[in-house]
Write a protein that holds these residues in place. Structure first.
Motif, PDB file in Angstrom:
ATOM      1  N   LEU A 159       1.508  -7.795  -9.697  1.00 36.44           N
ATOM      2  CA  LEU A 159       2.436  -8.032  -8.594  1.00 36.44           C
ATOM      3  C   LEU A 159       3.808  -7.425  -8.870  1.00 36.44           C
ATOM      4  O   LEU A 159       4.545  -7.094  -7.933  1.00 36.44           O
ATOM      5  CB  LEU A 159       2.562  -9.534  -8.341  1.00 36.44           C
ATOM      6  CG  LEU A 159       1.290 -10.217  -7.815  1.00 36.44           C
ATOM      7  CD1 LEU A 159       1.528 -11.704  -7.616  1.00 36.44           C
ATOM      8  CD2 LEU A 159       0.839  -9.568  -6.506  1.00 36.44           C
ATOM      9  N   ALA A 160       4.158  -7.271 -10.146  1.00 35.44           N
ATOM     10  CA  ALA A 160       5.422  -6.613 -10.489  1.00 35.44           C
ATOM     11  C   ALA A 160       5.377  -5.146 -10.074  1.00 35.44           C
ATOM     12  O   ALA A 160       6.319  -4.620  -9.471  1.00 35.44           O
ATOM     13  CB  ALA A 160       5.682  -6.743 -11.986  1.00 35.44           C
ATOM     14  N   PHE A 161       4.280  -4.462 -10.377  1.00 34.88           N
ATOM     15  CA  PHE A 161       4.133  -3.061  -9.978  1.00 34.88           C
ATOM     16  C   PHE A 161       4.059  -2.927  -8.455  1.00 34.88           C
ATOM     17  O   PHE A 161       4.560  -1.963  -7.875  1.00 34.88           O
ATOM     18  CB  PHE A 161       2.881  -2.460 -10.618  1.00 34.88           C
ATOM     19  CG  PHE A 161       3.029  -2.207 -12.093  1.00 34.88           C
ATOM     20  CD1 PHE A 161       4.184  -1.662 -12.615  1.00 34.88           C
ATOM     21  CD2 PHE A 161       1.998  -2.518 -12.963  1.00 34.88           C
ATOM     22  CE1 PHE A 161       4.323  -1.427 -13.970  1.00 34.88           C
ATOM     23  CE2 PHE A 161       2.124  -2.284 -14.323  1.00 34.88           C
ATOM     24  CZ  PHE A 161       3.291  -1.737 -14.832  1.00 34.88           C
ATOM     25  N   LYS A 162       3.445  -3.919  -7.804  1.00 35.29           N
ATOM     26  CA  LYS A 162       3.369  -3.904  -6.342  1.00 35.29           C
ATOM     27  C   LYS A 162       4.762  -4.022  -5.732  1.00 35.29           C
ATOM     28  O   LYS A 162       5.087  -3.355  -4.739  1.00 35.29           O
ATOM     29  CB  LYS A 162       2.484  -5.055  -5.859  1.00 35.29           C
ATOM     30  CG  LYS A 162       2.364  -5.135  -4.342  1.00 35.29           C
ATOM     31  CD  LYS A 162       1.497  -6.318  -3.927  1.00 35.29           C
ATOM     32  CE  LYS A 162       1.430  -6.427  -2.402  1.00 35.29           C
ATOM     33  NZ  LYS A 162       0.606  -7.604  -1.981  1.00 35.29           N
ATOM     34  N   ALA A 163       5.606  -4.877  -6.327  1.00 34.95           N
ATOM     35  CA  ALA A 163       6.970  -5.054  -5.829  1.00 34.95           C
ATOM     36  C   ALA A 163       7.763  -3.762  -5.960  1.00 34.95           C
ATOM     37  O   ALA A 163       8.550  -3.401  -5.075  1.00 34.95           O
ATOM     38  CB  ALA A 163       7.656  -6.182  -6.596  1.00 34.95           C
ATOM     39  N   ILE A 164       7.566  -3.046  -7.063  1.00 31.74           N
ATOM     40  CA  ILE A 164       8.259  -1.774  -7.268  1.00 31.74           C
ATOM     41  C   ILE A 164       7.805  -0.747  -6.235  1.00 31.74           C
ATOM     42  O   ILE A 164       8.612  -0.010  -5.661  1.00 31.74           O
ATOM     43  CB  ILE A 164       7.984  -1.244  -8.691  1.00 31.74           C
ATOM     44  CG1 ILE A 164       8.562  -2.200  -9.734  1.00 31.74           C
ATOM     45  CG2 ILE A 164       8.578   0.148  -8.873  1.00 31.74           C
ATOM     46  CD1 ILE A 164       8.167  -1.866 -11.152  1.00 31.74           C
ATOM     47  N   LYS A 165       6.513  -0.720  -5.967  1.00 31.81           N
ATOM     48  CA  LYS A 165       5.946   0.276  -5.055  1.00 31.81           C
ATOM     49  C   LYS A 165       6.316   0.011  -3.605  1.00 31.81           C
ATOM     50  O   LYS A 165       6.655   0.936  -2.859  1.00 31.81           O
ATOM     51  CB  LYS A 165       4.426   0.297  -5.207  1.00 31.81           C
ATOM     52  CG  LYS A 165       3.734   1.335  -4.344  1.00 31.81           C
ATOM     53  CD  LYS A 165       2.232   1.331  -4.594  1.00 31.81           C
ATOM     54  CE  LYS A 165       1.528   2.373  -3.731  1.00 31.81           C
ATOM     55  NZ  LYS A 165       0.054   2.369  -3.972  1.00 31.81           N
TER      56      LYS A 165
END
Length: 265
Positions: A159-165
């Protein structure tokens, strides 16, 4: 809550035999040294025919926190009609670990481990009222807690990578302090993402979103491309790399007292 106490009164022709009888009742080895109280001394019969009385000795044992916790946990499982679930006890330094096994162990885990967490919390309360010093209690079944921790770590990072994307935040379901800290630790190791907690009491949950200190690269940004056809994308020093940063410290979720930390009396 009072400390759980076990006691037995032994009877015998002499104080020694009465003490051995009391030890047998409590399952204590005859060679073990214990404190005892002589309630009644042996009296011989007069003329070998009249009167006389056997000796009576009382042993009182105050159960330690590990024994108190095990007895409480066993009674709870019995009241839950889970007699098929048995307890494996492993004593550790300043604590004890209980591993539950059996056919109905799934009922002990509950939805996302909620029942297992409740059992651990209550057992820890009982154990820490049996001793003045802090005593750590862990209730597990197989490697459930290890698997749950790994799942939360993967979820937090994903979810951290999703937030960045996407540039959007995501709210997770309510969790206990220990599980929220696992999520925070996982997210804080990813550059460009942050996490925080919202809600109160049972509704407290983690929110994961993009770190406002990091600028995301956008096609709509005027500085992003040259307007001419075939222009090259300029170097953007503020672009975010999706990489894990092991040096970032986890967010302080606050005291873990209650479920996995010290229980205040």
């Amino acid at each position: 809550m009072n400390t759980m106490i076990r006691e037995a009164i032994g009877v015998g022709e002499t104080e020694v035999l009465a003490l051995e009888d009391a030890k047998r009742q409590l399952g204590i080895d005859e060679s073990e040294v214990v404190e005892f109280e002589v309630i009644q001394r042996a009296e011989k019969k007069k003329f070998g025919l009249f009167g006389g009385a056997p000796a009576k000795v009382k042993i009182t044992l105050k159960a330690g926190p590990a024994e108190t916790a095990e007895e409480f946990l066993g009674n709870v499982l019995k009241n839950m009609k889970l007699e098929s679930v048995y307890i494996n006890k492993k004593e550790i330094e300043n604590g004890v670990e209980f591993d539950l096994e059996g056919e109905d162990v799934g009922f002990v885990i509950g939805r996302r481990g909620e029942t297992l967490d409740a059992l651990q919390y209550l057992t820890s309360l009982v154990a820490n009222h049996a001793d003045n010093s802090y005593f750590k209690v862990t209730v597990n079944t197989g490697d459930y807690r290890e698997k749950r921790e790994k799942t939360l770590e993967i979820l937090g990072r994903k979810l951290a990578f999703k937030a960045i994307k996407t540039g959007r935040k995501t709210s997770l379901e309510p969790m206990n302090p220990y599980e929220r800290r696992i999520i925070h630790t996982s997210v804080q190791k990813v550059n460009g993402a942050i996490s925080w907690s919202e809600g109160e009491n049972a509704n407290r949950h983690v929110v994961i979103g993009p770190d406002p200190k990091f600028k995301r690269y956008s096609r709509n940004n005027n500085s992003g491309y040259n307007r001419g056809r075939g222009g090259r994308r300029p170097y953007n020093n503020n672009s975010v790399k999706n990489e894990v940063n092991p040096d970032r410290k986890p967010l302080n979720e606050g005291s873990l007292d209650g479920l996995y930390g010290r229980i205040d009396k």
